[in-house]
Scaffold this active site. Structure first.
Site, mmCIF file in Angstrom:
data_model
loop_
_atom_site.group_PDB
_atom_site.id
_atom_site.type_symbol
_atom_site.label_atom_id
_atom_site.label_comp_id
_atom_site.label_asym_id
_atom_site.label_seq_id
_atom_site.Cartn_x
_atom_site.Cartn_y
_atom_site.Cartn_z
ATOM 1 N N HIS A 73 0.943 -1.180 -0.203
ATOM 2 C CA HIS A 73 0.135 -0.129 0.061
ATOM 3 C C HIS A 73 0.733 1.154 0.108
ATOM 4 O O HIS A 73 1.836 1.405 0.679
ATOM 5 C CB HIS A 73 -0.989 0.004 1.101
ATOM 6 C CG HIS A 73 -0.272 0.092 2.521
ATOM 7 N ND1 HIS A 73 0.061 1.041 3.128
ATOM 8 C CD2 HIS A 73 -0.161 -1.007 3.567
ATOM 9 C CE1 HIS A 73 0.513 0.932 4.371
ATOM 10 N NE2 HIS A 73 0.330 -0.452 4.464
ATOM 11 N N ASP A 75 -0.048 4.376 1.016
ATOM 12 C CA ASP A 75 -0.292 5.614 1.923
ATOM 13 C C ASP A 75 0.330 5.161 3.109
ATOM 14 O O ASP A 75 0.783 4.120 3.622
ATOM 15 C CB ASP A 75 -1.824 5.635 1.999
ATOM 16 C CG ASP A 75 -2.459 4.314 2.769
ATOM 17 O OD1 ASP A 75 -2.257 3.289 2.138
ATOM 18 O OD2 ASP A 75 -3.423 4.421 3.621
ATOM 19 N N ASP A 105 6.507 0.741 6.870
ATOM 20 C CA ASP A 105 5.069 0.581 6.604
ATOM 21 C C ASP A 105 4.634 1.198 5.341
ATOM 22 O O ASP A 105 3.877 2.280 5.698
ATOM 23 C CB ASP A 105 4.393 0.640 7.801
ATOM 24 C CG ASP A 105 2.802 0.352 7.774
ATOM 25 O OD1 ASP A 105 2.630 -0.469 6.776
ATOM 26 O OD2 ASP A 105 2.400 0.709 8.658
ATOM 27 N N GLU A 137 -5.093 1.998 2.500
ATOM 28 C CA GLU A 137 -4.996 0.899 3.120
ATOM 29 C C GLU A 137 -5.146 1.194 4.748
ATOM 30 O O GLU A 137 -5.755 0.402 5.362
ATOM 31 C CB GLU A 137 -3.745 -0.009 3.006
ATOM 32 C CG GLU A 137 -3.877 -1.209 3.708
ATOM 33 C CD GLU A 137 -3.038 -1.463 5.192
ATOM 34 O OE1 GLU A 137 -3.186 -2.318 5.840
ATOM 35 O OE2 GLU A 137 -2.767 -0.350 5.450
ATOM 36 N N GLU A 138 -4.633 2.328 5.163
ATOM 37 C CA GLU A 138 -4.566 2.600 6.707
ATOM 38 C C GLU A 138 -6.036 3.100 7.246
ATOM 39 O O GLU A 138 -6.271 3.025 8.233
ATOM 40 C CB GLU A 138 -3.600 3.683 6.929
ATOM 41 C CG GLU A 138 -2.124 3.416 6.660
ATOM 42 C CD GLU A 138 -1.504 2.468 7.538
ATOM 43 O OE1 GLU A 138 -2.361 1.914 8.479
ATOM 44 O OE2 GLU A 138 -0.288 1.981 7.490
ATOM 45 N N GLU A 165 4.122 -6.431 4.270
ATOM 46 C CA GLU A 165 3.763 -5.767 5.283
ATOM 47 C C GLU A 165 5.144 -6.168 6.310
ATOM 48 O O GLU A 165 5.705 -7.294 6.116
ATOM 49 C CB GLU A 165 2.695 -6.189 6.126
ATOM 50 C CG GLU A 165 1.426 -5.577 5.351
ATOM 51 C CD GLU A 165 0.919 -4.151 5.828
ATOM 52 O OE1 GLU A 165 1.787 -3.492 6.452
ATOM 53 O OE2 GLU A 165 0.061 -3.761 5.268
ATOM 54 N N HIS A 359 4.010 3.378 12.334
ATOM 55 C CA HIS A 359 3.319 4.345 13.067
ATOM 56 C C HIS A 359 3.875 5.055 14.174
ATOM 57 O O HIS A 359 3.165 5.978 14.690
ATOM 58 C CB HIS A 359 1.780 3.657 13.434
ATOM 59 C CG HIS A 359 0.879 3.109 12.410
ATOM 60 N ND1 HIS A 359 -0.299 2.778 12.573
ATOM 61 C CD2 HIS A 359 1.537 2.582 10.898
ATOM 62 C CE1 HIS A 359 -0.681 1.905 11.437
ATOM 63 N NE2 HIS A 359 0.290 2.078 10.588
#
Length: 385
Positions: A73, A75, A105, A137-138, A165, A359
């Site tokens: 992903h 984003d 990520d 995705e997030e 991931e 994150h």
């Protein structure tokens, strides 16, 4: 230039695109499209209805079913409210690690797959090798859902999918689902001195949260003894309760943001039916005795099915063989893997970096992890193609 050096250079470019989920990802997707097209891939940029976001679907090799999808992903989560040692959107290398928002990520994996594209094209694969890079995705796997719908429309089913991931290159064959909701309460404002003349939306939201807390215990009781997840039961989390304007005003509106990580989809159905019954039988009648127009409405932010461990899984077995892994793991965090599984694709999650860094401020991926990822791709792609 070595593959690792090329990956590092591409990753630096990707980090410079601040693809936070609520912003456009078109510039980064355009960059990736140019790189893959130059390497010899057939490339499609698939925009969302707003035109501000896009998935990228690219293929090297023949058309048709079968083959391998390398999926990631585009984003990232926000960095603005975090304290970083360096600029989160300017990659910084320190002590064998690359720092920046999205390094693990999951732009590190994307960079590795793009670095591999010229090698794939030179090998003239007999089965298709696809590159899938999605948006949002997030915030609910929105781009992944759109991509699966497109593949269904085209009647296209790849044989295998590798989602990169951050797993520290561990082989992950299962994870929980992820369901996110916002529940809105509309009551009746009034002066705080006459609480019985209004409908306090915050108080009814609190009662709703209290029911969520009770359901947490009920979900523990529903836990299957054979569950391998940590924790082994379906979890609930209340992320926010927002409402009210002043101390002396009965709040007419409130919102509860909450999420659920179902081990089994029957748990999700159980929670939703219990909450619906609670609202219809208890909360709404009490609210409407005073204000007939009172409402409770739940918005589905995203409902993403989990990845179910399967007895037969070609890509899991292949990645285990190529990495030398003796076993597999399950994780609690969610990915787009379950969407591929619903399509009928064998899927596994394995990628560079640690979810412990994702994150967070000063997110990083090590060069050693990227090198391990490249080593896997070098051995996997000839087998898949």
């Amino acid at each position: 230039m070595s593959d690792l050096s090329e990956t590092r250079a591409i990753l630096g470019d990707l980090i410079s695109y601040p693809t936070v989920s609520w912003d456009s990802n078109l510039a980064m997707i355009g960059y990736l499209a140019d790189r893959l097209e130059t390497a010899g891939a057939r490339v499609e940029m698939l925009t969302d209805p707003t035109g501000a976001k896009a998935n990228l679907w690219a293929t090297i090799g023949p058309e048709g079913d079968g083959g391998l999808v390398l999926s990631g992903h585009s984003d990232v989560v926000p960095a603005a409210e975090q304290v970083w040692t360096s600029d989160p959107f300017l990659m910084d290398e320190r002590d064998g690690a690359l720092y920046g928002r999205g390094t693990c990520d999951m732009k590190g994996f994307i960079a590795a797959t793009v670095a591999m594209a010229p090698h794939i094209a030179a090998a003239n694969p007999k089965r298709p090798i696809h590159f899938a890079y999605t948006y949002d995705e997030e915030v609910g796997c929105l781009g992944g859902g759109a991509l699966m719908s497109l593949l269904r429309e085209r009647g296209l089913t790849p044989a295998m999918a590798l989602l990169g991931e951050p797993t520290e290159m561990r082989v992950i064959e299962g994870h929980k689902g992820c369901c996110e909701y916002s529940t809105y309460f509309t009551g009746l404002e009034g002066h705080g001195s006459g609480p019985d003349l209004g409908v306090n939306a915050v108080e009814f939201a609190v009662r709703y949260v209290t029911r969520l807390l009770a359901l947490k215990d009920e979900l523990r009781a529903r836990c299957r003894p054979e569950s391998r997840f940590d924790p082994p039961w379906t979890t609930l989390n209340t992320g926010a309760l927002v409402g009210g304007v002043a101390h002396n005003v009965i709040p007419g509106r409130a919102r509860v943001d909450w999420e659920m990580r179902p081990v089994d989809w029957s748990d999700a159905d159980f929670v939703k039916s219990e909450l619906a019954a609670f609202c219809e039988q208890e909360l709404l009648p009490a609210m409407r005795r005073i204000h007939p127009e009172a409402q409770i409405e739940t918005e589905v932010i995203g409902e993403v099915i989990g990845l179910e461990p399967m007895q037969q899984n070609e890509i899991r077995d292949l990645v285990m063989e190529l990495t030398g892994a003796n076993d597999t793991d399950l994780v609690a965090f969610n990915t787009e893997a379950g969407l591929y599984q619903q399509l009928g694709v064998d899927v596994v999650v394995c990628g560079p970096g640690s979810i412990a860094q994702a994150h967070k401020p000063d997110e990083f991926v090590t060069l050693d992890q990227l090198d391990q990822c490249l080593s896997l791709l070098h051995r996997l792609i000839p087998r898949a193609a």
